[in-house]
Design a protein around this motif. Structure first.
Motif, PDB file in Angstrom:
ATOM      1  N   ALA A 165      -7.675   0.940 -11.160  1.00 64.35           N
ATOM      2  CA  ALA A 165      -8.810   1.286 -10.491  1.00 64.35           C
ATOM      3  C   ALA A 165      -8.688   1.003  -8.951  1.00 64.35           C
ATOM      4  O   ALA A 165      -7.658   0.276  -8.711  1.00 64.35           O
ATOM      5  N   GLN A 166      -9.400   1.848  -7.919  1.00 71.10           N
ATOM      6  CA  GLN A 166      -8.971   1.388  -6.351  1.00 71.10           C
ATOM      7  C   GLN A 166     -10.220   0.678  -5.924  1.00 71.10           C
ATOM      8  O   GLN A 166     -11.186   0.514  -6.128  1.00 71.10           O
ATOM      9  N   VAL A 167      -9.524  -0.910  -5.518  1.00 70.29           N
ATOM     10  CA  VAL A 167     -10.391  -1.919  -5.526  1.00 70.29           C
ATOM     11  C   VAL A 167     -10.496  -2.117  -3.889  1.00 70.29           C
ATOM     12  O   VAL A 167      -9.427  -2.114  -3.218  1.00 70.29           O
ATOM     13  N   CYS A 201      -8.698   2.878 -15.826  1.00 70.26           N
ATOM     14  CA  CYS A 201      -9.808   2.958 -14.933  1.00 70.26           C
ATOM     15  C   CYS A 201      -9.302   3.716 -13.464  1.00 70.26           C
ATOM     16  O   CYS A 201      -9.967   3.343 -12.454  1.00 70.26           O
ATOM     17  N   THR A 242      -3.660   3.295 -16.219  1.00 72.79           N
ATOM     18  CA  THR A 242      -4.450   4.490 -16.124  1.00 72.79           C
ATOM     19  C   THR A 242      -5.823   4.417 -16.692  1.00 72.79           C
ATOM     20  O   THR A 242      -6.780   5.163 -16.568  1.00 72.79           O
ATOM     21  N   GLN A 245      -9.658   6.583 -12.298  1.00 66.57           N
ATOM     22  CA  GLN A 245     -10.665   7.581 -11.693  1.00 66.57           C
ATOM     23  C   GLN A 245     -11.825   6.510 -10.868  1.00 66.57           C
ATOM     24  O   GLN A 245     -12.652   6.947 -10.275  1.00 66.57           O
ATOM     25  N   ASN A 246     -11.894   5.292 -11.154  1.00 72.12           N
ATOM     26  CA  ASN A 246     -12.612   4.528 -10.543  1.00 72.12           C
ATOM     27  C   ASN A 246     -12.642   3.916  -9.071  1.00 72.12           C
ATOM     28  O   ASN A 246     -11.327   3.418  -8.998  1.00 72.12           O
ATOM     29  N   LYS A 247     -13.625   3.547  -8.500  1.00 73.10           N
ATOM     30  CA  LYS A 247     -13.564   3.030  -7.219  1.00 73.10           C
ATOM     31  C   LYS A 247     -14.488   1.791  -7.202  1.00 73.10           C
ATOM     32  O   LYS A 247     -15.510   1.790  -7.898  1.00 73.10           O
ATOM     33  N   CYS A 248     -13.927   0.559  -7.107  1.00 73.49           N
ATOM     34  CA  CYS A 248     -14.827  -0.547  -7.150  1.00 73.49           C
ATOM     35  C   CYS A 248     -14.810  -1.641  -6.229  1.00 73.49           C
ATOM     36  O   CYS A 248     -13.730  -1.653  -5.467  1.00 73.49           O
ATOM     37  N   LEU A 277      -9.091  -5.280 -12.034  1.00 71.57           N
ATOM     38  CA  LEU A 277      -9.409  -3.939 -11.971  1.00 71.57           C
ATOM     39  C   LEU A 277      -8.400  -3.195 -11.383  1.00 71.57           C
ATOM     40  O   LEU A 277      -7.987  -1.940 -11.792  1.00 71.57           O
ATOM     41  N   SER A 278      -7.477  -3.680 -10.757  1.00 69.90           N
ATOM     42  CA  SER A 278      -6.161  -3.015 -10.031  1.00 69.90           C
ATOM     43  C   SER A 278      -5.319  -2.718 -11.062  1.00 69.90           C
ATOM     44  O   SER A 278      -4.615  -1.712 -11.295  1.00 69.90           O
TER      45      SER A 278
END
Length: 157
Positions: A108-110, A82, A80, A84-87, A103-104
């Motif tokens: 994050a959505q990677v 990240c 949780t 809210q992040n898209k990378c 990041l995953s």
């Protein structure tokens, strides 16, 4: 019996995915695996959990164990940190893949982009001991059996 045949075909497709030499082969086998397991590859939040549930294969289970162990570390805040992040990660070399995984794990959505069509290089990449340990813990040997074999700490083709 149909269920066993389905499992065997998804196991074979997973093996092909792991052994793929070109980006095209990786994408083809990944798409086929998703089709066989009835997975939506764009389901960023639930994909891994569903893949783990549906791909009941000993070779994959060792990878799940390594990833789950890593993901359970406090720093990831149960995916949780990240969320809210898209990378966007450019390059699927060791650093790009490592960054995408990290990041995953953080939630994050990677999206990972790579321009090369093959996963080979003419040069040899030296790795520091902590990098070797880190990549082994993430299952690198599952995808590249020759990873850091012998006395040299490197990746080559």
């Amino acid at each position: 019996m149909a269920s066993k045949d389905h499992a065997n075909s998804s196991h074979a497709t997973f093996d092909l995915f792991v052994q793929a030499k070109t980006c095209q082969e990786v994408k083809q086998h990944f798409s086929e695996l998703c089709r066989q397991l009835q997975l939506d590859s764009k389901d960023f939040r639930g994909f891994y959990t569903k893949l783990k549930e549906r791909l009941n294969y000993w070779k994959a289970k060792t990878l799940w164990t390594k990833l789950d162990k890593r993901a359970s570390q406090e720093v990831y805040q149960q995916g949780t940190a990240c969320a809210q992040n898209k990378c966007l990660v450019l390059g699927a070399g060791p650093c790009g893949l490592r960054t995408a995984i990290e990041l995953s794990l953080l939630g994050a959505q990677v999206v990972l982009l790579e321009k090369r069509e093959e996963f080979t290089r003419n040069n040899v990449l030296h790795l520091w001991p902590f990098t070797i340990y880190d990549l082994r813990e993430l299952g690198a040997k599952k995808f590249y059996g020759k990873f850091c074999c012998g006395s040299l700490d490197h990746i080559s083709k």
